[in-house]
Design a protein around this motif. Sequence first.
Motif, mmCIF file in Angstrom:
data_model
loop_
_atom_site.group_PDB
_atom_site.id
_atom_site.type_symbol
_atom_site.label_atom_id
_atom_site.label_comp_id
_atom_site.label_asym_id
_atom_site.label_seq_id
_atom_site.Cartn_x
_atom_site.Cartn_y
_atom_site.Cartn_z
ATOM 1 N N GLY A 263 0.798 -1.223 0.000
ATOM 2 C CA GLY A 263 0.000 0.000 0.000
ATOM 3 C C GLY A 263 0.829 1.270 0.000
ATOM 4 N N ILE A 264 2.081 1.200 -0.470
ATOM 5 C CA ILE A 264 2.957 2.372 -0.541
ATOM 6 C C ILE A 264 2.800 3.032 -1.893
ATOM 7 N N ASP A 265 2.586 4.348 -1.901
ATOM 8 C CA ASP A 265 2.444 5.078 -3.159
ATOM 9 C C ASP A 265 3.793 5.156 -3.867
ATOM 10 N N PHE A 266 3.795 4.879 -5.162
ATOM 11 C CA PHE A 266 5.044 4.917 -5.936
ATOM 12 C C PHE A 266 4.735 5.348 -7.361
ATOM 13 N N VAL A 267 5.782 5.768 -8.055
ATOM 14 C CA VAL A 267 5.719 6.025 -9.492
ATOM 15 C C VAL A 267 6.873 5.279 -10.136
ATOM 16 N N LEU A 268 6.567 4.445 -11.122
ATOM 17 C CA LEU A 268 7.562 3.651 -11.840
ATOM 18 C C LEU A 268 7.720 4.226 -13.239
ATOM 19 N N LEU A 269 8.952 4.677 -13.554
ATOM 20 C CA LEU A 269 9.221 5.299 -14.845
ATOM 21 C C LEU A 269 10.195 4.451 -15.652
ATOM 22 N N ASP A 270 10.058 4.499 -16.957
ATOM 23 C CA ASP A 270 11.029 3.841 -17.830
ATOM 24 C C ASP A 270 11.163 4.658 -19.104
ATOM 25 N N ARG A 271 12.383 4.710 -19.622
ATOM 26 C CA ARG A 271 12.638 5.547 -20.804
ATOM 27 C C ARG A 271 12.239 4.857 -22.105
ATOM 28 N N GLN A 272 11.981 3.530 -22.057
ATOM 29 C CA GLN A 272 11.636 2.802 -23.266
ATOM 30 C C GLN A 272 10.146 2.562 -23.381
ATOM 31 N N ALA A 273 9.680 2.421 -24.621
ATOM 32 C CA ALA A 273 8.305 2.004 -24.841
ATOM 33 C C ALA A 273 8.151 0.556 -24.403
ATOM 34 N N GLU A 274 6.946 0.158 -24.060
ATOM 35 C CA GLU A 274 6.724 -1.218 -23.622
ATOM 36 C C GLU A 274 7.112 -2.199 -24.726
ATOM 37 N N GLY A 275 7.849 -3.250 -24.352
ATOM 38 C CA GLY A 275 8.261 -4.262 -25.313
ATOM 39 C C GLY A 275 9.499 -3.912 -26.098
ATOM 40 N N ALA A 276 10.150 -2.776 -25.793
ATOM 41 C CA ALA A 276 11.328 -2.354 -26.561
ATOM 42 C C ALA A 276 12.623 -2.931 -26.017
ATOM 43 N N ASN A 277 12.545 -3.689 -24.939
ATOM 44 C CA ASN A 277 13.758 -4.219 -24.317
ATOM 45 C C ASN A 277 14.277 -5.442 -25.070
ATOM 46 N N THR A 278 15.577 -5.693 -24.921
ATOM 47 C CA THR A 278 16.143 -6.947 -25.405
ATOM 48 C C THR A 278 16.016 -7.991 -24.299
ATOM 49 N N SER A 279 16.364 -9.232 -24.596
ATOM 50 C CA SER A 279 16.098 -10.331 -23.661
ATOM 51 C C SER A 279 17.392 -11.031 -23.285
ATOM 52 N N ARG A 280 18.225 -10.365 -22.519
ATOM 53 C CA ARG A 280 19.527 -10.959 -22.200
ATOM 54 C C ARG A 280 19.418 -12.096 -21.203
ATOM 55 N N ALA A 281 18.616 -11.932 -20.160
ATOM 56 C CA ALA A 281 18.515 -12.981 -19.146
ATOM 57 C C ALA A 281 17.610 -14.101 -19.639
ATOM 58 N N ALA A 282 17.910 -15.330 -19.206
ATOM 59 C CA ALA A 282 17.128 -16.467 -19.701
ATOM 60 C C ALA A 282 16.866 -17.514 -18.632
ATOM 61 N N VAL A 283 17.245 -17.256 -17.383
ATOM 62 C CA VAL A 283 17.041 -18.258 -16.338
ATOM 63 C C VAL A 283 16.517 -17.589 -15.079
ATOM 64 N N VAL A 284 15.554 -18.256 -14.433
ATOM 65 C CA VAL A 284 15.057 -17.834 -13.124
ATOM 66 C C VAL A 284 15.420 -18.946 -12.152
ATOM 67 N N HIS A 285 16.255 -18.598 -11.175
ATOM 68 C CA HIS A 285 16.752 -19.597 -10.231
ATOM 69 C C HIS A 285 15.777 -19.815 -9.071
ATOM 70 N N ALA A 286 16.064 -20.845 -8.280
ATOM 71 C CA ALA A 286 15.137 -21.298 -7.238
ATOM 72 C C ALA A 286 14.798 -20.199 -6.237
ATOM 73 N N ARG A 287 15.803 -19.470 -5.750
ATOM 74 C CA ARG A 287 15.520 -18.433 -4.753
ATOM 75 C C ARG A 287 14.627 -17.348 -5.329
ATOM 76 N N THR A 288 14.825 -17.001 -6.591
ATOM 77 C CA THR A 288 13.980 -15.989 -7.223
ATOM 78 C C THR A 288 12.554 -16.496 -7.367
#
Length: 381
Positions: free
Chosen positions: A31-56
């Motif tokens: 319930g904390i107020d926040f603003v999340l900003l990004d300089r790119q349009a949605e979907g404009a990112n590249t996909s360098r990471a490819a694994v999600v480990h157990a702790r994550t």
Amino acid sequence: MTAALPTRTDVAIVGAGPTGLALAVTLAQAGIDFVLLDRQAEGANTSRAAVVHARTLEVLDELGGGVTDDLIGRGIPVDRFQIRDGARPLAMIPFSGLRTAHPYALMVPQYETEAALLRRLRALGGEVHRPYEVASADQDGDGVTLTTTTGETLRAGYAVGADGMHSIVREAARIPFSGSSYEESFVLADVVMDWAPGATEVSLTFAAAGLTVIAPLPGGRHRIVATVAEAPAEPDLGFVQRLLDERLPGQTAVASLAWSSRFRIHHRVADRYRNGRLLLAGDAAHVHSPAGGQGMNTGIQDGYALGRALATGDPAALDAYEARRRPVALRVVALTDRMTRVATTRNRALRTVRNALLPLLARVPALRDRLARELAELDYR
């Protein structure tokens, strides 16, 4: 542009990659107020990471809304990490014995992880404000003023830099980013290919020419990460096939190339994670070799830990965030640096010793299990 930029908030988050999204979801839950900003349009990112480990995956469980199940349905669970010298197996690190609800590494492209987190954020009523590029961050005793490149301003109680290696927030906080870079360049490619081991393992292969990591991805693709002395800016199919033929002769046949890039890798950790009301998380706080696939995972865990600290409203909890998470980054950087240097040594005598010792060490259950926990980041709970 998704929405007009607000003028005030409790927490401004600069960067809507996996780290910023995990932080935003954690704050939204609290319930904390926040603003999340990004300089790119949605979907404009590249996909360098490819694994999600157990702790994550455990952290994603805490974020609720079925994020983990969503990702598992889109990924490939892999239960072992295989180290080879060419075609010769040297050591196998199993994940199946890990004490967790997720005893595997989940192979899934970064854009899928971001999309799952974004769906959860929107379900909680949050959104990403795009495209807004932050030009400056000025703090005083009461808060932080962010100014965008278009001249708009946002006043926040705290500002978090989740904006990558070239972080504007880290520069504004005047926090040194200590470390150096590797001499080699790294090639990254997503390909469709025939690969002898198939989709059952992540493979790290040594060769005199350098390190090669091959990992399965959904849709019949494989992710390739390889060190190269000098690589073209956009490696083509022929370049990738020649690289694999040199290092893994007779084991691969690349049918098509979906995406490729070349990049340089640094191993750096911010000297501090906090200067007053400016805080760091993810690649803004630490960068390192892709060996082991730790980068995005460490960042998501940063975002979750920082969100919980901010939710307490206690400034002492923010110091505790640094005290808890910076040593993790130092361990991850040390581990991935050792893996990279051992894998890329050109000293013939050292390669001989390495190839003789690894099979022996891998037969020691305590050592094998410790490396599995380190890769899965379970010792960082």
